[in-house]
Write a protein that holds these residues in place. Structure first.
Motif, PDB file in Angstrom:
ATOM      1  N   ASN A 173       0.817  -1.218   0.000  1.00 33.04           N
ATOM      2  CA  ASN A 173       0.000   0.000   0.000  1.00 33.04           C
ATOM      3  C   ASN A 173       0.847   1.263   0.000  1.00 33.04           C
ATOM      4  OD1 ASN A 173      -2.603  -1.251   0.062  1.00 33.04           O
ATOM      5  ND2 ASN A 173      -2.256  -1.764   2.220  1.00 33.04           N
ATOM      6  N   LYS A 174       1.944   1.239   0.768  1.00 32.19           N
ATOM      7  CA  LYS A 174       2.811   2.413   0.886  1.00 32.19           C
ATOM      8  C   LYS A 174       4.256   2.004   0.655  1.00 32.19           C
ATOM      9  CE  LYS A 174       1.516   3.151   5.046  1.00 32.19           C
ATOM     10  NZ  LYS A 174       1.383   3.740   6.414  1.00 32.19           N
ATOM     11  N   LEU A 175       5.051   2.984   0.257  1.00 33.26           N
ATOM     12  CA  LEU A 175       6.452   2.703  -0.010  1.00 33.26           C
ATOM     13  C   LEU A 175       7.171   2.233   1.256  1.00 33.26           C
ATOM     14  CD1 LEU A 175       8.631   2.761  -2.203  1.00 33.26           C
ATOM     15  CD2 LEU A 175       9.136   5.127  -1.534  1.00 33.26           C
ATOM     16  N   GLN A 176       6.756   2.792   2.418  1.00 32.67           N
ATOM     17  CA  GLN A 176       7.386   2.404   3.672  1.00 32.67           C
ATOM     18  C   GLN A 176       7.134   0.937   4.023  1.00 32.67           C
ATOM     19  OE1 GLN A 176       5.517   5.003   3.136  1.00 32.67           O
ATOM     20  NE2 GLN A 176       6.834   6.812   3.516  1.00 32.67           N
ATOM     21  N   ASP A 177       6.071   0.358   3.453  1.00 27.31           N
ATOM     22  CA  ASP A 177       5.752  -1.044   3.760  1.00 27.31           C
ATOM     23  C   ASP A 177       6.770  -2.007   3.179  1.00 27.31           C
ATOM     24  OD1 ASP A 177       3.471  -0.240   5.095  1.00 27.31           O
ATOM     25  OD2 ASP A 177       2.193  -0.424   3.325  1.00 27.31           O
ATOM     26  N   LEU A 178       7.557  -1.543   2.224  1.00 30.38           N
ATOM     27  CA  LEU A 178       8.578  -2.412   1.655  1.00 30.38           C
ATOM     28  C   LEU A 178       9.630  -2.789   2.690  1.00 30.38           C
ATOM     29  CD1 LEU A 178       9.097  -0.807  -1.884  1.00 30.38           C
ATOM     30  CD2 LEU A 178       7.864  -2.895  -1.308  1.00 30.38           C
ATOM     31  N   ASP A 179       9.868  -1.893   3.659  1.00 33.12           N
ATOM     32  CA  ASP A 179      10.804  -2.234   4.733  1.00 33.12           C
ATOM     33  C   ASP A 179      10.298  -3.431   5.526  1.00 33.12           C
ATOM     34  OD1 ASP A 179      12.479  -0.156   4.035  1.00 33.12           O
ATOM     35  OD2 ASP A 179      11.508   1.274   5.383  1.00 33.12           O
ATOM     36  N   THR A 180       8.998  -3.487   5.744  1.00 32.74           N
ATOM     37  CA  THR A 180       8.416  -4.624   6.466  1.00 32.74           C
ATOM     38  C   THR A 180       8.608  -5.920   5.687  1.00 32.74           C
ATOM     39  OG1 THR A 180       6.738  -3.129   7.381  1.00 32.74           O
ATOM     40  CG2 THR A 180       6.318  -5.491   7.535  1.00 32.74           C
ATOM     41  N   VAL A 181       8.432  -5.820   4.390  1.00 31.79           N
ATOM     42  CA  VAL A 181       8.614  -6.999   3.545  1.00 31.79           C
ATOM     43  C   VAL A 181      10.068  -7.476   3.581  1.00 31.79           C
ATOM     44  CG1 VAL A 181       8.497  -7.884   1.184  1.00 31.79           C
ATOM     45  CG2 VAL A 181       6.712  -6.349   2.031  1.00 31.79           C
ATOM     46  N   VAL A 182      10.993  -6.535   3.497  1.00 31.66           N
ATOM     47  CA  VAL A 182      12.415  -6.891   3.523  1.00 31.66           C
ATOM     48  C   VAL A 182      12.793  -7.533   4.847  1.00 31.66           C
ATOM     49  CG1 VAL A 182      14.754  -5.946   3.483  1.00 31.66           C
ATOM     50  CG2 VAL A 182      13.066  -5.143   1.833  1.00 31.66           C
ATOM     51  N   ARG A 183      12.305  -6.976   5.944  1.00 31.50           N
ATOM     52  CA  ARG A 183      12.608  -7.559   7.257  1.00 31.50           C
ATOM     53  C   ARG A 183      12.033  -8.968   7.376  1.00 31.50           C
ATOM     54  NH1 ARG A 183      11.363  -2.256   9.141  1.00 31.50           N
ATOM     55  NH2 ARG A 183       9.256  -2.956   9.693  1.00 31.50           N
ATOM     56  N   LYS A 184      10.830  -9.175   6.815  1.00 30.96           N
ATOM     57  CA  LYS A 184      10.217 -10.491   6.869  1.00 30.96           C
ATOM     58  C   LYS A 184      11.039 -11.513   6.083  1.00 30.96           C
ATOM     59  CE  LYS A 184       7.026 -13.608   7.567  1.00 30.96           C
ATOM     60  NZ  LYS A 184       6.845 -14.237   8.892  1.00 30.96           N
ATOM     61  N   VAL A 185      11.497 -11.101   4.926  1.00 28.10           N
ATOM     62  CA  VAL A 185      12.295 -12.006   4.093  1.00 28.10           C
ATOM     63  C   VAL A 185      13.603 -12.355   4.788  1.00 28.10           C
ATOM     64  CG1 VAL A 185      13.546 -12.213   1.915  1.00 28.10           C
ATOM     65  CG2 VAL A 185      11.252 -11.219   1.941  1.00 28.10           C
ATOM     66  N   LYS A 186      14.241 -11.367   5.381  1.00 30.87           N
ATOM     67  CA  LYS A 186      15.512 -11.620   6.066  1.00 30.87           C
ATOM     68  C   LYS A 186      15.309 -12.465   7.322  1.00 30.87           C
ATOM     69  CE  LYS A 186      18.065  -7.561   4.458  1.00 30.87           C
ATOM     70  NZ  LYS A 186      18.795  -6.315   4.855  1.00 30.87           N
ATOM     71  N   SER A 187      14.164 -12.314   7.965  1.00 38.60           N
ATOM     72  CA  SER A 187      13.894 -13.125   9.153  1.00 38.60           C
ATOM     73  C   SER A 187      13.731 -14.602   8.819  1.00 38.60           C
ATOM     74  CB  SER A 187      12.622 -12.615   9.844  1.00 38.60           C
ATOM     75  OG  SER A 187      11.477 -12.861   9.050  1.00 38.60           O
ATOM     76  N   GLU A 188      13.465 -14.908   7.556  1.00 37.19           N
ATOM     77  CA  GLU A 188      13.346 -16.293   7.112  1.00 37.19           C
ATOM     78  C   GLU A 188      14.694 -16.861   6.666  1.00 37.19           C
ATOM     79  OE1 GLU A 188      10.659 -18.035   7.298  1.00 37.19           O
ATOM     80  OE2 GLU A 188       9.159 -16.497   7.721  1.00 37.19           O
ATOM     81  N   ASN A 189      15.775 -16.150   7.040  1.00 42.06           N
ATOM     82  CA  ASN A 189      17.146 -16.569   6.700  1.00 42.06           C
ATOM     83  C   ASN A 189      17.386 -16.591   5.192  1.00 42.06           C
ATOM     84  OD1 ASN A 189      17.825 -16.983   9.439  1.00 42.06           O
ATOM     85  ND2 ASN A 189      16.930 -19.047   9.381  1.00 42.06           N
ATOM     86  N   CYS A 190      16.750 -15.676   4.485  1.00 39.65           N
ATOM     87  CA  CYS A 190      16.933 -15.553   3.042  1.00 39.65           C
ATOM     88  C   CYS A 190      17.890 -14.408   2.739  1.00 39.65           C
ATOM     89  CB  CYS A 190      15.601 -15.298   2.340  1.00 39.65           C
ATOM     90  SG  CYS A 190      14.416 -16.651   2.492  1.00 39.65           S
ATOM     91  N   TYR A 191      18.665 -14.580   1.705  1.00 41.02           N
ATOM     92  CA  TYR A 191      19.595 -13.534   1.280  1.00 41.02           C
ATOM     93  C   TYR A 191      18.987 -12.791   0.094  1.00 41.02           C
ATOM     94  CZ  TYR A 191      23.746 -11.217  -0.547  1.00 41.02           C
ATOM     95  OH  TYR A 191      24.638 -10.274  -1.000  1.00 41.02           O
ATOM     96  N   ILE A 192      18.961 -11.471   0.162  1.00 40.37           N
ATOM     97  CA  ILE A 192      18.378 -10.648  -0.901  1.00 40.37           C
ATOM     98  C   ILE A 192      19.486 -10.171  -1.828  1.00 40.37           C
ATOM     99  CG2 ILE A 192      17.035  -8.580  -1.432  1.00 40.37           C
ATOM    100  CD1 ILE A 192      15.706  -8.814   1.272  1.00 40.37           C
ATOM    101  N   PHE A 193      19.395 -10.600  -3.077  1.00 44.94           N
ATOM    102  CA  PHE A 193      20.385 -10.184  -4.066  1.00 44.94           C
ATOM    103  C   PHE A 193      20.095  -8.781  -4.586  1.00 44.94           C
ATOM    104  CE2 PHE A 193      20.656 -14.845  -4.549  1.00 44.94           C
ATOM    105  CZ  PHE A 193      22.014 -15.018  -4.377  1.00 44.94           C
ATOM    106  N   ASP A 194      18.830  -8.523  -4.876  1.00 49.94           N
ATOM    107  CA  ASP A 194      18.485  -7.279  -5.561  1.00 49.94           C
ATOM    108  C   ASP A 194      17.038  -6.908  -5.256  1.00 49.94           C
ATOM    109  OD1 ASP A 194      18.839  -5.088  -7.387  1.00 49.94           O
ATOM    110  OD2 ASP A 194      17.722  -6.233  -8.885  1.00 49.94           O
ATOM    111  N   ILE A 195      16.783  -5.604  -5.191  1.00 46.17           N
ATOM    112  CA  ILE A 195      15.423  -5.076  -5.013  1.00 46.17           C
ATOM    113  C   ILE A 195      15.197  -4.012  -6.074  1.00 46.17           C
ATOM    114  CG2 ILE A 195      13.792  -3.917  -3.494  1.00 46.17           C
ATOM    115  CD1 ILE A 195      15.323  -4.962  -1.118  1.00 46.17           C
ATOM    116  N   ASP A 196      14.163  -4.198  -6.857  1.00 49.01           N
ATOM    117  CA  ASP A 196      13.813  -3.237  -7.911  1.00 49.01           C
ATOM    118  C   ASP A 196      12.418  -2.696  -7.612  1.00 49.01           C
ATOM    119  OD1 ASP A 196      13.753  -1.705 -10.134  1.00 49.01           O
ATOM    120  OD2 ASP A 196      13.496  -3.355 -11.562  1.00 49.01           O
TER     121      ASP A 196
END
Length: 244
Positions: A173-196
């Motif tokens: 819904n908001k650009l700030q919500d992407l931080d929540t998504v990134v934190r969730k992904v990292k909490s699952e022990n996933c490595y983020i290569f790139d965000i577009d």
């Protein structure tokens, strides 16, 4: 049976019709499977390319027969040289323009039509073989194309789902919500290569979205479970995996 096979390798009106018909049928078989999947190049496209390629080789055969027969005296006088492969080479070069037109960028960094372009190229080569009278090669290639384009499609999908790397498209819904998504992904022990970051149009308005290229952990972690975890975040409006 041997006499029939030998007859079909001769160059006359009956064998010409048979070769064109064989190219049409084989191209139609491949094109029917592509049409069932709603691909850009379907039944008629594959039939036309196969017939056209077969006709190009038949023209080479006809010209060779005429130069060796009724036109032999004229050829001897003018010293004409004949290269029977030039028609086939031009067909292979020309199919590149048609095949390139099927390759499209569908957004979200996805490219579609590569398999269709390769299938058209293979169909043209199959038509060339039909026109040249290499029947065993035609049937073998037909079976191989059916296996690759139809039977291997679900296997390829499942094979890609076994990779640790995956690409997700997430709408929020908001650009700030992407931080929540990134934190969730990292909490699952996933490595983020790139965000577009992109803007998706939904109900007439534009909302922020992101394409995340991630690497799943070594422990048992499926693509669908990771996608479900992200989709369950309250601020996420939609999430799906991008598979090219």
């Amino acid at each position: 049976m041997a006499e029939l096979v030998q007859y079909l390798h001769e160059f006359n009106f009956v064998t010409v019709c048979f070769r064109l018909l064989l190219a049409m049928v084989c191209g139609g078989v491949i094109g029917y499977g592509r049409s069932a999947k709603s691909q850009n190049a379907g039944l008629r496209t594959y039939i036309l390319t196969a017939i056209g390629a077969s006709l190009a080789v038949l023209l080479s055969c006809y010209e060779y027969e005429m130069l060796e027969g009724p036109w032999a005296e004229i050829v001897a006088e003018v010293g004409l040289k004949f290269d029977g492969s030039r028609y086939a080479s031009q067909v292979i070069s020309g199919i590149g323009f048609l095949a390139a037109g099927t390759i499209l960028s569908s957004g979200h960094r996805q490219v579609t039509g590569l398999t269709t372009a390769a299938g058209l190229f293979a169909s043209v080569c199959m038509g060339l073989a039909a026109g040249a009278g290499i029947y065993s090669c035609v049937f073998i290639v037909l079976i191989m194309l059916i296996i690759v384009l139809d039977l291997m499609s679900p296997l390829e999908f499942e094979f890609k789902r076994q990779f640790r790397n995956m690409t997700m498209y997430v709408e929020v819904n908001k650009l700030q919500d992407l931080d929540t998504v990134v934190r969730k992904v990292k909490s699952e022990n996933c490595y983020i290569f790139d965000i577009d970051i992109e803007r998706s149009k939904r109900q007439g308005d534009k909302y922020p979205a992101a394409i995340l290229t991630i690497r799943l952990p070594r422990e048992n972690r499926s693509h669908s479970s990771m996608l479900s975890s992200v989709a369950e975040i309250p601020c996420v409006c939609g999430a799906r995996e991008l598979i090219s």
